[in-house]
Write a protein that holds these residues in place. Structure first.
Motif, mmCIF file in Angstrom:
data_model
loop_
_atom_site.group_PDB
_atom_site.id
_atom_site.type_symbol
_atom_site.label_atom_id
_atom_site.label_comp_id
_atom_site.label_asym_id
_atom_site.label_seq_id
_atom_site.Cartn_x
_atom_site.Cartn_y
_atom_site.Cartn_z
ATOM 1 N N PHE B 206 0.833 -1.213 0.000
ATOM 2 C CA PHE B 206 0.000 0.000 0.000
ATOM 3 C C PHE B 206 0.866 1.262 0.000
ATOM 4 C CE2 PHE B 206 -4.135 -1.808 2.027
ATOM 5 C CZ PHE B 206 -4.190 -2.737 1.010
ATOM 6 N N GLY B 207 1.892 1.268 0.855
ATOM 7 C CA GLY B 207 2.702 2.468 0.974
ATOM 8 C C GLY B 207 3.687 2.608 -0.174
ATOM 9 N N GLY B 208 4.185 1.465 -0.686
ATOM 10 C CA GLY B 208 5.219 1.527 -1.696
ATOM 11 C C GLY B 208 4.681 1.595 -3.111
ATOM 12 N N PHE B 209 3.650 0.810 -3.389
ATOM 13 C CA PHE B 209 3.234 0.671 -4.783
ATOM 14 C C PHE B 209 1.814 1.131 -5.080
ATOM 15 C CE2 PHE B 209 6.464 -2.405 -3.688
ATOM 16 C CZ PHE B 209 7.424 -2.137 -4.659
ATOM 17 N N ALA B 210 0.901 0.939 -4.112
ATOM 18 C CA ALA B 210 -0.494 1.297 -4.415
ATOM 19 C C ALA B 210 -0.747 2.782 -4.153
ATOM 20 C CB ALA B 210 -1.451 0.432 -3.615
ATOM 21 N N ARG B 211 -0.218 3.300 -3.061
ATOM 22 C CA ARG B 211 -0.291 4.730 -2.742
ATOM 23 C C ARG B 211 -1.639 5.376 -3.042
ATOM 24 N NH1 ARG B 211 5.670 6.918 -4.447
ATOM 25 N NH2 ARG B 211 6.793 5.574 -2.991
ATOM 26 N N GLU B 212 -1.670 6.332 -3.973
ATOM 27 C CA GLU B 212 -2.897 7.090 -4.216
ATOM 28 C C GLU B 212 -4.011 6.199 -4.746
ATOM 29 O OE1 GLU B 212 -0.426 6.995 -6.277
ATOM 30 O OE2 GLU B 212 -1.420 6.507 -8.176
ATOM 31 N N GLN B 213 -3.645 5.003 -5.254
ATOM 32 C CA GLN B 213 -4.681 4.111 -5.776
ATOM 33 C C GLN B 213 -5.613 3.650 -4.655
ATOM 34 O OE1 GLN B 213 -3.725 1.426 -8.854
ATOM 35 N NE2 GLN B 213 -3.447 3.363 -9.885
ATOM 36 N N ILE B 214 -5.036 3.466 -3.469
ATOM 37 C CA ILE B 214 -5.867 3.095 -2.323
ATOM 38 C C ILE B 214 -6.888 4.200 -2.075
ATOM 39 C CG2 ILE B 214 -5.843 2.648 0.162
ATOM 40 C CD1 ILE B 214 -4.642 0.387 -1.449
ATOM 41 N N CYS B 215 -6.421 5.452 -2.070
ATOM 42 C CA CYS B 215 -7.316 6.583 -1.774
ATOM 43 C C CYS B 215 -8.388 6.728 -2.849
ATOM 44 C CB CYS B 215 -6.540 7.893 -1.691
ATOM 45 S SG CYS B 215 -5.082 7.779 -0.659
ATOM 46 N N ILE B 216 -8.030 6.429 -4.079
ATOM 47 C CA ILE B 216 -8.983 6.688 -5.159
ATOM 48 C C ILE B 216 -9.919 5.506 -5.370
ATOM 49 C CG2 ILE B 216 -9.218 7.243 -7.605
ATOM 50 C CD1 ILE B 216 -6.428 8.536 -7.431
ATOM 51 N N TYR B 217 -9.356 4.286 -5.359
ATOM 52 C CA TYR B 217 -10.197 3.136 -5.732
ATOM 53 C C TYR B 217 -10.663 2.308 -4.554
ATOM 54 C CZ TYR B 217 -8.326 4.169 -10.322
ATOM 55 O OH TYR B 217 -7.988 4.798 -11.467
ATOM 56 N N ALA B 218 -9.823 2.178 -3.533
ATOM 57 C CA ALA B 218 -10.144 1.212 -2.487
ATOM 58 C C ALA B 218 -10.874 1.826 -1.306
ATOM 59 C CB ALA B 218 -8.868 0.532 -1.999
ATOM 60 N N CYS B 219 -10.640 3.091 -1.039
ATOM 61 C CA CYS B 219 -11.191 3.685 0.182
ATOM 62 C C CYS B 219 -12.605 4.203 -0.070
ATOM 63 C CB CYS B 219 -10.299 4.829 0.656
ATOM 64 S SG CYS B 219 -10.942 5.627 2.129
ATOM 65 N N PRO B 220 -13.550 3.837 0.790
ATOM 66 C CA PRO B 220 -14.922 4.318 0.594
ATOM 67 C C PRO B 220 -15.106 5.773 1.021
ATOM 68 C CG PRO B 220 -14.806 2.952 2.546
ATOM 69 C CD PRO B 220 -13.440 2.910 1.927
ATOM 70 N N TRP B 221 -14.197 6.272 1.826
ATOM 71 C CA TRP B 221 -14.411 7.583 2.431
ATOM 72 C C TRP B 221 -14.552 8.720 1.412
ATOM 73 C CZ3 TRP B 221 -16.913 9.529 5.860
ATOM 74 C CH2 TRP B 221 -16.629 10.757 6.444
ATOM 75 N N PRO B 222 -13.734 8.771 0.336
ATOM 76 C CA PRO B 222 -13.921 9.865 -0.622
ATOM 77 C C PRO B 222 -15.323 9.889 -1.223
ATOM 78 C CG PRO B 222 -12.259 8.297 -1.381
ATOM 79 C CD PRO B 222 -12.572 7.960 0.015
ATOM 80 N N ARG B 223 -15.974 8.757 -1.275
ATOM 81 C CA ARG B 223 -17.331 8.744 -1.815
ATOM 82 C C ARG B 223 -18.332 9.296 -0.813
ATOM 83 N NH1 ARG B 223 -13.868 6.049 -4.072
ATOM 84 N NH2 ARG B 223 -14.058 5.450 -6.246
ATOM 85 N N ILE B 224 -18.150 8.897 0.449
ATOM 86 C CA ILE B 224 -19.091 9.345 1.478
ATOM 87 C C ILE B 224 -18.923 10.828 1.755
ATOM 88 C CG2 ILE B 224 -19.799 9.019 3.871
ATOM 89 C CD1 ILE B 224 -18.582 6.175 3.618
ATOM 90 N N GLN B 225 -17.666 11.279 1.716
ATOM 91 C CA GLN B 225 -17.412 12.639 2.173
ATOM 92 C C GLN B 225 -18.124 13.683 1.315
ATOM 93 O OE1 GLN B 225 -13.532 13.968 1.616
ATOM 94 N NE2 GLN B 225 -13.321 12.856 -0.295
ATOM 95 N N ALA B 226 -18.441 13.330 0.072
ATOM 96 C CA ALA B 226 -19.152 14.296 -0.760
ATOM 97 C C ALA B 226 -20.451 14.703 -0.088
ATOM 98 C CB ALA B 226 -19.425 13.682 -2.133
ATOM 99 N N ALA B 227 -21.050 13.772 0.633
ATOM 100 C CA ALA B 227 -22.300 14.083 1.324
ATOM 101 C C ALA B 227 -22.051 14.876 2.595
ATOM 102 C CB ALA B 227 -23.038 12.791 1.656
#
Ligand code: SF4
Ligand code: SF4
Lengths: 288, 477
Positions: B206-227
């Motif tokens: 996650f820290g070495g290779f996935a990085r921002e991909q976790i925030c964009i694709y894997a994490c649900p929070w960016p979707r909820i936070q819009a509300a």
């Protein structure tokens, strides 16, 4: 608020879906996502080869790993038995009256006994050990054959009135319908009702019954109706009745007799299990 | 060559991001927060707390085997798990509160994914150099000795951080000093090694290779936070009306230029690989590194700072009209955030109250209703109850058990002729209890009567009670 930006060169195709003027780009999937998807497909195929999966007419494909849930249960049971082997030997060899003094052994025995009870005894004595008509309640303080741990153990191991085990507890009440007149049976039934402090249906008959009782019944049930554990003769002076203490039931009991049977469990249960279930029953609230 | 467009590929490779080094107040704040959060994470299991003999002396310990949760002077038993549920609710509400006031601040500063990615990028920069050096290394096709050496050094360092991350986690679940020795001598439980292995692997990837991909694709929070956000939420934005037209744009050739000199500093420092000048985006974690970068540029070209800044949508509208932005406090104190604060504080207050009124002794009463009652030889009616006594004290306590209800009722305890029981320290104890009503007494003859069990701690007189009921023959034929 903002105008829809015009389509630029290099923008990907759209899927043709439009909501409120918003178009969906037909963007490619991230590569890792696609690979994950392919891997799940490979995994699914490999799984159905390795493990039982495809239903056939009467069974399912066995899978090349030879795994089966039943096999797992069998090995789990074997593992538990092996783990308990030591304490079971201890339980089987200890002096039965002294087991309750060893808290660890006792609590193991009571839990194990509860499991044995639920498996083999609930059918007759009820899951809560409350019994039923003809099947003794194991919670109260009235025992036909004694309520000490040893007496309970003996009853469980050899059973009651069965021909298979020569050590089984044995006793039989005569069928008084063949011996006494109907009127005499009515009289003695009335008398028995008074023994436990009840009111007879017919007071005069009850008085007449006293002599009949002394001649025919007191040998087993005692002069005052207190019963005899050695003979399995019930106490008929207390409030607990195996078949019922009302007049009709008493007449029926005296006329036809009762003949309750319990199987000998030593053929099916191990020594440790016999002891465990005896200790369990003993601590249900009636143990002497 | 025809100009036929090739069919689009089914997949797209990740575009690697090489954030440039940046310095400034927000960057410094991020370092401070990283130091504090990592410090807490690594040090907390090592704080000792004396609870007396027999009990663990670790201040924070999740003792799963014994179902106890120790948090400094607070000890939570498994049946009090509502405390943990309450803390999780508070954490959730806190996230709502911060997001509605300040957007994705959690993501930008405190989220473990951000903190560890930041740390990994720092290591990467130390080993391979800043953005341009890394880009060159990335584009270099041939893997020569230098590239191999740099890559291996970087991966080994990442792996060490990952092992330390996974390794620290397990200390929360067992006595830390003992476990540390056990881990190194191969004595620790398999589950400890497995946990360390899984967390090492996830941290590394996650820290070495996935990085921002976790925030964009894997994490649900960016979707909820819009509300959670609205036009008063403060978030990172580009003052378009001040910056445009940019230096290199078509319009800039004709119209007077805006302040943006199109130096791409803001884009190059962004760990999410986006251009904030395109407007608010789901990917932006409001880490403010672009603010630091642009402020630096503005200072150098002699323009006021704040071309990129923390502003709210409502201010954007106001500022376009020439008004000054409202103060930060005006944005933060509005009904929505007040409501979240109120809820958050309410749950917190309820938990604190619950913590103070809970007793060190407790019991639960389970009436045995199979059968509902037993008739004894003398005609008494007996009910059975399974009473679980909990002694949360650090020493064994003698409990007296008694019953309040109809005066005819008597109580006896299974296995002992006494009315009191000793419960060992810090345990719960199951005791079967009989309540007996003499023949002919009211409770023996009525259908059901209420009664109340009491326990009294004979050491200090603490008491606790539980209500139950007594079943008589009343309902029988
Ligand atoms: S756009 Fe700015 S605030 Fe947003 S993620 Fe990138 S650097 Fe951070
Ligand atoms: S850092 Fe500032 S000046 Fe440079 S491109 Fe970004 S917005 Fe424009």
């Amino acid at each position: 608020m903002t105008k829809v930006p015009p389509k630029q060169d290099g923008d990907p195709d759209t899927t043709g879906h439009t909501w409120d003027g918003i178009e969906e780009f037909d963007n490619p999937m991230p590569r890792w996502w696609l690979w994950t998807f392919y891997i799940t497909i490979i995994w699914a195929v490999a799984y159905t080869i390795a493990y039982p999966a495809w239903p056939l007419v009467s069974s399912a494909t066995a899978g090349i790993l030879g795994y089966s849930t039943r096999g797992e249960v069998i090995s789990d049971i074997a593992a538990v038995e092996e783990a308990n082997a030591g304490i079971n030997t201890q339980l089987a060899e200890a002096e039965i009256t002294e087991i309750s003094l060893n808290p660890e052994l006792n609590s193991y025995a009571v839990s194990a006994g509860a499991a044995v009870y639920r498996t083999w005894c609930t059918q007759c004595h009820g899951s809560g050990a409350g019994g039923a008509v003809g099947y003794p309640n194991l919670l109260d303080n009235d025992w036909l054959w004694g309520g000490s741990v040893e007496a309970i153990y003996s009853t469980v191991a050899h059973g009651i009135r069965n021909e298979e085990d020569p050590d089984a507890r044995y006793s039989e009440m005569p069928v008084f319908g063949d011996i006494l007149e109907e009127e005499e049976i009515a009289q003695v039934a009335n008398y028995v009702m008074t023994l436990s402090g009840g009111t007879p249906v017919d007071a005069a008959a009850s008085q007449a019954g006293e002599a009949i009782y002394a001649d025919n019944c007191s040998a087993c049930h005692g002069d005052n109706g207190l019963g005899n554990n050695d003979l399995g003769a019930p106490n008929i002076a207390d409030q607990i009745w195996l078949y019922g203490g009302d007049y009709d039931t008493l007449v029926e009991t005296v006329t036809y007799s009762r003949y309750g049977v319990m199987p000998p469990w030593q053929q099916r249960l191990s020594e440790a299990e016999l002891r465990a279930v005896s200790l369990y029953v003993h601590q249900l609230g009636g143990g002497e | 060559m025809t100009d036929q467009v090739p069919p689009p590929s089914l997949y797209a490779a990740r575009e690697p991001i090489f954030p440039r080094r940046v310095s400034g107040p927000f960057r410094n704040l991020k370092w401070v927060i990283m130091a504090v959060t990592l410090g807490i994470y690594y040090l907390v299991p090592w704080i000792r707390w004396d609870r007396g003999p027999e009990l663990p002396d670790q201040a924070v310990l999740l003792d799963l085997a014994n179902r106890r949760f120790y948090f400094f002077w607070i000890e939570i038993w498994s049946h009090e798990f509502y405390f943990v549920a309450g803390l999780l609710i508070m954490a959730g509400l806190g996230l709502f509160l911060f997001t509605s006031a300040l957007g994705r601040v959690w993501c930008g500063y405190a989220c473990p994914q951000t903190v560890w990615t930041d740390l990994f990028i720092k290591v990467e920069r130390m080993v391979e150099g800043d953005r341009n050096a890394r880009l060159r290394l990335h584009r270099q096709e041939k893997t020569d000795a230098r590239k191999l050496r740099l890559r291996l050094t970087k991966w080994v360092l990442w792996l060490l951080i990952s092992v330390a991350t996974g390794g620290a986690w397990v200390f929360y679940f067992a006595d830390a000093p003992t476990l540390l020795v056990d881990l190194f001598t191969g004595q620790a439980a398999a589950v400890a090694y497995i946990t360390v292995a899984i967390l090492t692997a996830t941290t590394f990837i996650f820290g070495g290779f996935a990085r921002e991909q976790i925030c964009i694709y894997a994490c649900p929070w960016p979707r909820i936070q819009a509300a959670m956000m609205d036009e008063d939420t403060i978030t990172v934005a580009y003052r378009e009306w001040r910056g445009e037209p940019r230096k290199h744009s078509q319009e800039a050739k004709t119209a007077p230029q805006g302040d943006c000199i199109d130096c791409m500093a803001c884009v190059n420092v962004c760990p999410m690989g986006i251009d904030i000048r395109d407007g608010q985006q789901l990917e932006c974690i409001t880490c403010a590194l672009c603010i630091d970068a642009c402020d630096d540029v503005m200072e150098r070209i002699g323009k006021p700072r704040g071309l990129i800044d923390y502003i709210a949508l409502s201010d954007e509208v106001a500022e376009r009209g020439g008004a000054a932005p409202r103060s930060v406090w005006k944005h933060i104190f509005r009904p929505r955030t007040m409501f979240y604060t109120f809820l958050w504080a309410g749950v917190g207050a309820a938990l604190i109250v619950a913590l103070f009124i809970r007793s060190d002794i407790e019991m639960t009463v389970a009436p045995v209703r199979n059968p509902t009652f037993v008739t004894l030889a003398d005609g008494s009616i007996r009910n059975t109850y399974e009473i679980r006594l909990r002694n949360k004290n650090n020493d064994a306590r003698l409990f007296r058990l008694f019953v309040k209800g109809d005066p005819a009722l008597r109580i006896t305890l299974e296995g002992t002729p006494y009315g009191s029981i000793e419960v060992p320290a810090d345990t719960s104890f199951l005791q079967r209890v009989y309540v007996i009503a003499p023949p002919g007494s009211p409770p023996a003859q009525t259908d059901r009567q209420d009664l109340r069990f009491w326990i009294e701690d004979l050491t200090n007189g603490d008491r606790a009670w539980k209500d139950s009921s007594f079943i008589g023959t009343g309902n029988q034929p």
